[in-house]
Design a protein around this motif. Structure first.
Motif, PDB file in Angstrom:
ATOM      1  N   VAL A   1      44.587  42.586  29.482  1.00 26.93           N
ATOM      2  CA  VAL A   1      45.366  42.390  30.710  1.00 26.93           C
ATOM      3  C   VAL A   1      44.876  41.137  31.426  1.00 26.93           C
ATOM      4  N   PRO A   2      45.777  40.221  31.770  1.00 27.41           N
ATOM      5  CA  PRO A   2      45.341  39.012  32.504  1.00 27.41           C
ATOM      6  C   PRO A   2      44.729  39.396  33.853  1.00 27.41           C
ATOM      7  N   ARG A   3      43.618  38.727  34.179  1.00 25.75           N
ATOM      8  CA  ARG A   3      42.979  39.011  35.464  1.00 25.75           C
ATOM      9  C   ARG A   3      43.863  38.512  36.595  1.00 25.75           C
ATOM     10  N   PRO A   4      44.167  39.362  37.565  1.00 24.97           N
ATOM     11  CA  PRO A   4      45.001  38.922  38.694  1.00 24.97           C
ATOM     12  C   PRO A   4      44.297  37.852  39.508  1.00 24.97           C
ATOM     13  N   ARG A   5      45.068  36.913  39.984  1.00 25.30           N
ATOM     14  CA  ARG A   5      44.498  35.804  40.752  1.00 25.30           C
ATOM     15  C   ARG A   5      44.371  36.217  42.221  1.00 25.30           C
ATOM     16  N   VAL A   6      43.325  36.988  42.477  1.00 24.15           N
ATOM     17  CA  VAL A   6      43.043  37.453  43.833  1.00 24.15           C
ATOM     18  C   VAL A   6      41.584  37.157  44.140  1.00 24.15           C
ATOM     19  N   PRO A   7      41.226  37.038  45.422  1.00 19.90           N
ATOM     20  CA  PRO A   7      39.815  36.819  45.769  1.00 19.90           C
ATOM     21  C   PRO A   7      38.942  37.946  45.218  1.00 19.90           C
ATOM     22  N   LEU A   8      37.817  37.565  44.642  1.00 19.26           N
ATOM     23  CA  LEU A   8      36.938  38.535  43.995  1.00 19.26           C
ATOM     24  C   LEU A   8      36.485  39.620  44.966  1.00 19.26           C
ATOM     25  N   ARG A   9      36.248  39.256  46.226  1.00 18.36           N
ATOM     26  CA  ARG A   9      35.729  40.252  47.176  1.00 18.36           C
ATOM     27  C   ARG A   9      36.711  41.397  47.383  1.00 18.36           C
ATOM     28  N   TRP A  10      38.019  41.094  47.356  1.00 25.86           N
ATOM     29  CA  TRP A  10      39.000  42.160  47.569  1.00 25.86           C
ATOM     30  C   TRP A  10      39.159  42.997  46.309  1.00 25.86           C
TER      31      TRP A  10
ATOM     32  N   LEU B   1      50.260  46.338  39.078  1.00 20.56           N
ATOM     33  CA  LEU B   1      49.706  47.147  37.992  1.00 20.56           C
ATOM     34  C   LEU B   1      48.497  46.469  37.371  1.00 20.56           C
ATOM     35  N   HIS B   2      48.557  45.144  37.195  1.00 23.01           N
ATOM     36  CA  HIS B   2      47.402  44.409  36.674  1.00 23.01           C
ATOM     37  C   HIS B   2      46.219  44.539  37.631  1.00 23.01           C
ATOM     38  N   LEU B   3      46.503  44.500  38.928  1.00 22.27           N
ATOM     39  CA  LEU B   3      45.438  44.647  39.919  1.00 22.27           C
ATOM     40  C   LEU B   3      44.806  46.032  39.818  1.00 22.27           C
ATOM     41  N   THR B   4      45.628  47.052  39.651  1.00 20.69           N
ATOM     42  CA  THR B   4      45.111  48.414  39.515  1.00 20.69           C
ATOM     43  C   THR B   4      44.246  48.555  38.270  1.00 20.69           C
ATOM     44  N   LEU B   5      44.695  47.971  37.160  1.00 18.25           N
ATOM     45  CA  LEU B   5      43.931  48.083  35.917  1.00 18.25           C
ATOM     46  C   LEU B   5      42.608  47.315  36.022  1.00 18.25           C
ATOM     47  N   TRP B   6      42.636  46.145  36.645  1.00 18.76           N
ATOM     48  CA  TRP B   6      41.389  45.388  36.775  1.00 18.76           C
ATOM     49  C   TRP B   6      40.443  46.009  37.796  1.00 18.76           C
ATOM     50  N   MET B   7      40.993  46.792  38.711  1.00 19.40           N
ATOM     51  CA  MET B   7      40.139  47.535  39.632  1.00 19.40           C
ATOM     52  C   MET B   7      39.197  48.459  38.884  1.00 19.40           C
ATOM     53  N   THR B   8      39.636  48.962  37.722  1.00 18.82           N
ATOM     54  CA  THR B   8      38.820  49.916  36.963  1.00 18.82           C
ATOM     55  C   THR B   8      37.581  49.273  36.356  1.00 18.82           C
ATOM     56  N   VAL B   9      37.498  47.936  36.382  1.00 21.04           N
ATOM     57  CA  VAL B   9      36.321  47.251  35.841  1.00 21.04           C
ATOM     58  C   VAL B   9      35.112  47.451  36.758  1.00 21.04           C
ATOM     59  N   VAL B  10      35.354  47.669  38.046  1.00 21.89           N
ATOM     60  CA  VAL B  10      34.267  47.759  39.024  1.00 21.89           C
ATOM     61  C   VAL B  10      33.509  49.094  38.964  1.00 21.89           C
ATOM     62  N   PRO B  11      34.182  50.262  38.931  1.00 23.73           N
ATOM     63  CA  PRO B  11      33.465  51.538  39.094  1.00 23.73           C
ATOM     64  C   PRO B  11      32.507  51.956  37.984  1.00 23.73           C
TER      65      PRO B  11
ATOM     66  N   LEU C   1      39.606  52.908  30.862  1.00 28.80           N
ATOM     67  CA  LEU C   1      40.642  51.937  31.222  1.00 28.80           C
ATOM     68  C   LEU C   1      40.097  50.518  31.340  1.00 28.80           C
ATOM     69  N   ALA C   2      38.825  50.394  31.733  1.00 29.42           N
ATOM     70  CA  ALA C   2      38.260  49.071  31.989  1.00 29.42           C
ATOM     71  C   ALA C   2      38.179  48.229  30.717  1.00 29.42           C
ATOM     72  N   VAL C   3      37.812  48.836  29.609  1.00 24.18           N
ATOM     73  CA  VAL C   3      37.637  48.075  28.363  1.00 24.18           C
ATOM     74  C   VAL C   3      38.944  47.427  27.914  1.00 24.18           C
ATOM     75  N   PRO C   4      40.050  48.185  27.745  1.00 28.52           N
ATOM     76  CA  PRO C   4      41.305  47.510  27.369  1.00 28.52           C
ATOM     77  C   PRO C   4      41.835  46.576  28.444  1.00 28.52           C
ATOM     78  N   ALA C   5      41.539  46.867  29.730  1.00 27.43           N
ATOM     79  CA  ALA C   5      42.003  45.967  30.797  1.00 27.43           C
ATOM     80  C   ALA C   5      41.384  44.586  30.639  1.00 27.43           C
ATOM     81  N   VAL C   6      40.077  44.529  30.388  1.00 23.92           N
ATOM     82  CA  VAL C   6      39.389  43.239  30.227  1.00 23.92           C
ATOM     83  C   VAL C   6      39.885  42.515  28.980  1.00 23.92           C
ATOM     84  N   LEU C   7      40.159  43.269  27.932  1.00 23.36           N
ATOM     85  CA  LEU C   7      40.536  42.661  26.658  1.00 23.36           C
ATOM     86  C   LEU C   7      41.994  42.203  26.612  1.00 23.36           C
TER      87      LEU C   7
END
Length: 301
Positions: free
Chosen positions: A49-58, A171-181, A41-47
């Motif tokens: 899906v717009p990154r959600p404008r949230v603080p990086l730490r969260w 949903l964008h936040l959930t998809l970008w969450m997959t970039v971390v693990p 999921l992380a690869v298509p999310a980065v390519l």
């Protein structure tokens, strides 16, 4: 009625998710499977899906809690022998964990009724743990509970991200969450399971004998995460959380029913009774007082 049916469909998809995990663990090492699921999921999310404008730490905290710790410990617990249906039930401890962490760390108010529900759920979980300890199977329960705690940590970071962010699409936040693990999980897999073991297993699922493993990976990544989470996000936007969230309590019912029907699991009577107690406690703890003007999921739209 349509939206109520959609909520039930999501619960069925998430309940069947535990069968997919069971199948996937027959083809992949557990830590690698947890990382690969997110990498898909992380690869298509980065390519795309717009990154959600949230603080990086969260965002990082959400990914570490929900995407890393939850699935790491859940997969390890099931690999260590946690019955599939029981795993779907014990993971519901994330609800009480979220309330307690919210009270301790965010100073959120917890009502007396919610504390009572937490107490009931904890009593049910303790009964399950005691029953498992008598059969020398406590470790899988502990690992699954740690997965539920990771989910709760992710819930808090998700909440803080949406509070501190700007125009956050859940949903964008959930998809970008997959970039971390993927990085911590795949590194841990290389150290614990061997640097080539997971990738050899990945190549094997593209053969005829490995197709069930490939199907499990697709289900975990696409159906359980993108499709089910997408529907759930729409419902959460359309209705108060208190009307939608209780439908998630159908997940362990579906999970245990699928495990009994497809895997032949037969939980002990004490586990079934304790499971009903857990679900009841979580329902009491998570259901808010109904106010005027709240819409019902049965509303025709």
């Amino acid at each position: 009625m349509r939206d109520r049916c959609l909520a039930v469909v999501v619960a069925v998809l998430w309940g069947a998710n535990f069968i997919a995990i069971h199948v996937g663990l027959e083809y992949f090492p557990p830590v690698f499977l947890a990382g690969l699921r997110m990498l898909v999921l992380a690869v298509p999310a980065v390519l795309f899906v717009p990154r959600p404008r949230v603080p990086l730490r969260w965002l990082v905290g959400y990914g570490l809690g929900f995407g890393t710790l939850q699935f790491l410990f859940l997969f390890l617990g099931m690999y260590a022998g946690m019955p599939t249906g029981l795993a779907s039930l014990v993971l519901q401890a994330s609800g009480p964990f979220t309330l307690v962490l919210g009270a301790l760390l965010l100073r959120e108010k917890v009502t007396g009724r919610q504390w009572a529900g937490i107490g009931v759920a904890v009593a049910g979980l303790a009964t399950i743990a005691l029953a498992r300890a008598q059969s020398a199977a406590l470790l899988p329960v502990v690992l699954t509970l740690l997965g539920a705690l990771g989910w709760a940590v992710g819930n808090l970071c998700n909440r803080l991200a949406q509070r501190d962010g700007a125009d956050v699409d859940p949903l964008h936040l959930t998809l970008w969450m997959t970039v971390v693990p993927p990085v911590p999980l795949l590194v841990a897999s290389a150290v614990v399971e061997g640097p080539a073991t997971g990738w050899v297993a990945t190549a094997a699922v593209f053969t005829r004998d490995g197709l069930p493993g490939l199907g499990a990976l697709v289900y975990l990544s696409v159906v359980a995460t993108v499709l089910a989470a997408g529907i759930w996000t729409v419902l959460m936007r359309r209705y108060p959380a208190g009307l939608v969230a209780p439908h998630s309590l159908l997940v362990p019912v579906v999970g245990m029913a699928c495990a009994m029907a497809l895997l032949g699991e037969r939980p002990a009577v004490v586990e079934l009774v304790a499971g009903a107690v857990v679900v009841g406690g979580v329902l009491v703890a998570s259901a808010p007082a109904r106010g005027r003007g709240e819409r019902s999921l049965a509303t025709v739209r």
